[in-house]
Design an enzyme around this catalytic site. Structure first.
Site, PDB file in Angstrom:
ATOM      1  N   GLU A 188       0.629  -0.265  -4.768  1.00  0.00           N
ATOM      2  CA  GLU A 188      -0.519   0.613  -4.974  1.00  0.00           C
ATOM      3  C   GLU A 188      -0.061   2.036  -4.717  1.00  0.00           C
ATOM      4  OE1 GLU A 188      -3.983   3.010  -3.346  1.00  0.00           O
ATOM      5  OE2 GLU A 188      -2.055   2.481  -2.433  1.00  0.00           O
ATOM      6  N   GLU A 241      -4.362   4.108  -8.120  1.00  0.00           N
ATOM      7  CA  GLU A 241      -5.651   4.652  -7.719  1.00  0.00           C
ATOM      8  C   GLU A 241      -5.752   6.077  -8.234  1.00  0.00           C
ATOM      9  OE1 GLU A 241      -8.442   6.034  -3.985  1.00  0.00           O
ATOM     10  OE2 GLU A 241      -6.831   4.609  -3.577  1.00  0.00           O
ATOM     11  N   HIS A 248      -2.076  11.234  -1.759  1.00  0.00           N
ATOM     12  CA  HIS A 248      -3.335  10.635  -1.330  1.00  0.00           C
ATOM     13  C   HIS A 248      -4.383  11.683  -0.996  1.00  0.00           C
ATOM     14  CE1 HIS A 248      -6.218   9.164   1.685  1.00  0.00           C
ATOM     15  NE2 HIS A 248      -6.206   8.068   0.939  1.00  0.00           N
ATOM     16  N   ASP A 305      -1.477   6.494  -5.193  1.00  0.00           N
ATOM     17  CA  ASP A 305      -2.550   7.444  -5.467  1.00  0.00           C
ATOM     18  C   ASP A 305      -2.034   8.520  -6.414  1.00  0.00           C
ATOM     19  OD1 ASP A 305      -4.474   6.503  -3.239  1.00  0.00           O
ATOM     20  OD2 ASP A 305      -2.617   6.904  -2.150  1.00  0.00           O
ATOM     21  N   HIS A 342       0.828  -1.210   0.000  1.00  0.00           N
ATOM     22  CA  HIS A 342       0.000   0.000   0.000  1.00  0.00           C
ATOM     23  C   HIS A 342       0.862   1.259   0.000  1.00  0.00           C
ATOM     24  CE1 HIS A 342      -3.209   2.543   2.239  1.00  0.00           C
ATOM     25  NE2 HIS A 342      -3.621   2.376   0.990  1.00  0.00           N
TER      26      HIS A 342
END
Length: 249
Positions: A43, A118, A58, A45, A16
């Site tokens: 992952e 994301e 994020h 953002d 993450h």
């Protein structure tokens, strides 16, 4: 490679924001630390700067994870590039910079790592962000076998990505099972649903698999929760605890 539920190349374990909380999130330092723990998929953002550069952040605002102030998307990339994105975490990361999608793509591609992007739009530019991130991802991964998985909580962003680059795989992110969630994922041509891990049970897993999609979970930091998800035969586990969970497990 065309990614489908049947043709699924991604590993189960996903780090993450790079290495979770062990390094400043969404920085190259965090990606490198996650890789040192054996992770091969990450992952992150991604949103757009005021001048259209996809960069990693994020929150809508800069204060929590950098020396900047205000909405990240209100600043041009030249200003964002000067910010300290490491000191908030610990002194050893002082001076770490905000990463661009180009930076992260280069790191992943040169090391044969996988990526879940994301799409995290600044409010008001949801569709534009989806379109831009998809176009950049298509450019960056052109000629490479396995593209990144694009995901978002924003239906507008996913629609933008779908329209811009329909061949790129997409996943719908959910923090609750709102009315019509499964139909929305199908209409957007998603290959995966990525849920808060507490939302998965035999029924919801069965619904998604019957609809021809894969099942991923965020953010799983507890061993019992991870074992429950493995027992449900879900397909992906996104975790902060890269030091606790072996990605070979």
């Amino acid at each position: 490679m065309q990614i489908t539920a049947q043709n699924w190349p991604y590993p189960r374990w996903v780090a993450h924001r790079g290495a979770g909380k062990l390094a400043p999130e969404n920085t190259l330092a965090s990606f490198r630390l996650g890789a040192q723990h054996g992770y091969r998929m990450f992952e992150c953002d991604v949103k757009l700067s005021a001048d259209g550069v996809p960069f990693l952040l994020h929150d809508d605002t800069l204060e929590r994870t950098s020396s900047g102030k205000g909405l990240g998307g209100d600043h041009a990339w030249g200003a964002l590039a000067q910010l300290d994105a490491g000191s908030w975490h610990s002194r050893s990361y002082a001076g770490e910079t905000i990463a661009t999608l180009d930076n992260v793509a280069a790191f992943c591609l040169r090391n044969s790592y996988f990526l879940n992007i994301e799409i995290k739009p600044t409010p008001g530019v949801e569709r534009l962000t989806g379109e831009a991130v998809a176009h950049h991802a298509s450019r960056l991964w052109r000629g490479h076998a396995i593209p990144p998985l694009l995901s978002s909580f924003s239906l507008e962003s996913l629609q933008g990505a779908h329209t811009a680059q329909p061949a790129l795989p997409r996943g719908l992110l959910l923090d609750e099972l709102w009315d019509g969630w499964l139909e929305a994922a199908q209409q957007l041509g998603c290959v995966a649903v990525i849920c808060n891990h507490l939302l998965w049970n035999a029924d919801t897993v069965g619904q998604v698999k019957a609809a021809g999609m894969r099942t991923l979970s965020y953010t799983v930091n507890d061993a019992d929760a991870a074992q429950r998800l493995i027992g449900l035969e879900t397909d992906g586990i996104i975790t902060d605890r890269v030091d606790q969970f072996s990605p070979a497990g």
